[in-house]
Design an enzyme around this catalytic site. Sequence first.
Site, PDB file in Angstrom:
ATOM      1  N   HIS A   1      -2.012   2.843  -4.795  1.00 38.78           N
ATOM      2  CA  HIS A   1      -2.594   1.511  -4.657  1.00 38.78           C
ATOM      3  C   HIS A   1      -1.651   0.519  -5.333  1.00 38.78           C
ATOM      4  O   HIS A   1      -0.866   0.896  -6.209  1.00 38.78           O
ATOM      5  CB  HIS A   1      -3.962   1.454  -5.337  1.00 38.78           C
ATOM      6  CG  HIS A   1      -5.010   2.269  -4.651  1.00 38.78           C
ATOM      7  ND1 HIS A   1      -6.346   2.117  -4.929  1.00 38.78           N
ATOM      8  CD2 HIS A   1      -4.928   3.247  -3.707  1.00 38.78           C
ATOM      9  CE1 HIS A   1      -7.049   2.949  -4.188  1.00 38.78           C
ATOM     10  NE2 HIS A   1      -6.204   3.658  -3.442  1.00 38.78           N
TER      11      HIS A   1
ATOM     12  N   GLU B   1      -2.037  -1.731  -7.593  1.00 35.77           N
ATOM     13  CA  GLU B   1      -2.125  -1.830  -9.050  1.00 35.77           C
ATOM     14  C   GLU B   1      -1.460  -0.638  -9.739  1.00 35.77           C
ATOM     15  O   GLU B   1      -0.715  -0.812 -10.709  1.00 35.77           O
ATOM     16  CB  GLU B   1      -3.598  -1.924  -9.500  1.00 35.77           C
ATOM     17  CG  GLU B   1      -4.324  -3.124  -8.968  1.00 35.77           C
ATOM     18  CD  GLU B   1      -5.011  -2.891  -7.621  1.00 35.77           C
ATOM     19  OE1 GLU B   1      -5.890  -3.698  -7.280  1.00 35.77           O
ATOM     20  OE2 GLU B   1      -4.668  -1.912  -6.912  1.00 35.77           O
TER      21      GLU B   1
END
Length: 156
Positions: free
Chosen positions: A52, A54
């Site tokens: 992802h 992040e």
Amino acid sequence: MNHEYFMRLAIEKCFEGIRYGQSPFGACIVKSGKVISCVHNTVWKSTDITAHAEVHAIRAACKRLKTVDLSGCVIYSTCEPCPMCFSAIHWAKISTIYYGSNISDAQSLGFGELTISNKRMKSLAGSSVKVVGNFLRGEALELFNTWMMQEKRRLY
């Protein structure tokens, strides 16, 4: 710090990812007013469900700063971090999360999101991370609109 500027960097990076067939998520990590990492989601490119935006940004920031302690850093995420990403942000000791769209927005498009808000996770875990939601929300939602127009959009 110019929070709008850094969020817009994450948004631009997300648009780049969409152009390359990735899912519509981007993140930028900043420390002392300097960009440490700015990336888009690479789940499909890397065939890594944990890639992802992040988590990818945290990995790049840790590598660049040569530490797993990202105290004093701020992360700008185009969408509210999922529970996995929130946990990684907490463990990395990032001080503040700014996010645009909400977990429920991603879920409404078909992403398999767990609907546990960052504020709820913060409360349950007693985390010290500051959470600023709905930041440039309209611009962040445009990412989903752009992604929806892609012929080869993929969910996970």
